[in-house]
Design an enzyme around this catalytic site. Sequence first.
Site, mmCIF file in Angstrom:
data_model
loop_
_atom_site.group_PDB
_atom_site.id
_atom_site.type_symbol
_atom_site.label_atom_id
_atom_site.label_comp_id
_atom_site.label_asym_id
_atom_site.label_seq_id
_atom_site.Cartn_x
_atom_site.Cartn_y
_atom_site.Cartn_z
ATOM 1 N N ASP A 1 -0.223 9.650 38.338
ATOM 2 C CA ASP A 1 -0.756 10.964 38.015
ATOM 3 C C ASP A 1 -1.704 11.321 39.171
ATOM 4 O OD1 ASP A 1 -1.593 13.248 36.510
ATOM 5 O OD2 ASP A 1 -3.344 12.126 35.844
ATOM 6 N N ASP B 1 -4.748 14.200 39.009
ATOM 7 C CA ASP B 1 -6.105 14.521 38.532
ATOM 8 C C ASP B 1 -6.657 13.391 37.662
ATOM 9 O OD1 ASP B 1 -5.713 16.913 39.790
ATOM 10 O OD2 ASP B 1 -5.614 18.126 37.976
#
Length: 258
Positions: free
Chosen positions: A25, A27
Site C-alpha cells: 500500500d 499512504d
Amino acid sequence: MNSGFKHLSTRYIHPTAMKLLLVFDFDHTVVDENTDTWIVKCAPASKLPDEIKHSYKKGYWTEYMGRVFRYLGDNGVKEEEMKRTMTTLPFTAGMKDLLDFIGKHKDFFDCIIISDSNAVFIDWILKAANVSHLFDNVFTNPASFDGSGYLTVQNCHIHDCAKCPVNLCKRKILEEFVENRLTTNMKYSQIIYIGDGGNDLCPVMYLKKNDIVMPRHGYMLENMISQLSQKLVPVEASVVSWSSGIEILEYLELLIKR
C-alpha cells in the site's frame, strides 16, 4: 506512470527457486501520511471550505478529490507548488532502509504498489526519493494536469466488488497481476502484502496459506484481521505485524536466507 502492466523480465533467483512478490500500500505504509490530506496544505490557510469537506460520499473518494483539486486550481495553486508540498511528505520510519535492502536484493523480489492515491503524487514522491526504479508496477488512480493547469484524477479501473469503493478493488488488481505473470512463466513462491487500511482487507482475503500479510501495528487492517480471528474466520495467510520498515527488512532477510 499508469495502471497498466509493463513488460517485466522473468529471471529466477535459482533454478529451483522463485521470486517473492512484495505488495505495498502507499499512504500510511510507504509514506507516513495520507497523500490526499497532505495536499490540503496548499489550500488557502491550509483548509478546505465546509461545502467541500462535507461533500464526500462513502465509496466515492476519487470524485471528492476531484472537487478538492478544482478548488486548489481555482485558488491559483500551480503544479510546482503542489509538487514541492508533496515531496516534503515523510516516509514511514525505516521504510527507506527497507527499500534500500530491496534494491540490493532485487533478484529475490518483484515489488508493486496498489494504492488509492494517484499516479502524479506517487510518481513525485518516489522519484524525489530516488526509489521509483525499485517498483515493477504502480497501480493507482490515473491523474494528470489539464490545459488549465488543474490536476484531474480518474478511477483506477472498473470492477464489480461490492466490498470496495467504486474506483478500486485491490484484490482484482492483485489477482490480475499474478495471473498475467503466470503467462510469462513467473509463479511467485510467496506473496507478502504490506498495508494498513480497511481497503487492504479485500486483497488480503485472496492470499493463501503460504503467503504473508504484514499489517501496520495499531492501524485498521490489523484490527480487522483480529476481528476475523475472533469470529473464527481467520485469514489464510500468516500474519506478521510491523511498526517500522526495519522490522519488515529483518523479516525479509530471514525469508531469503532460508
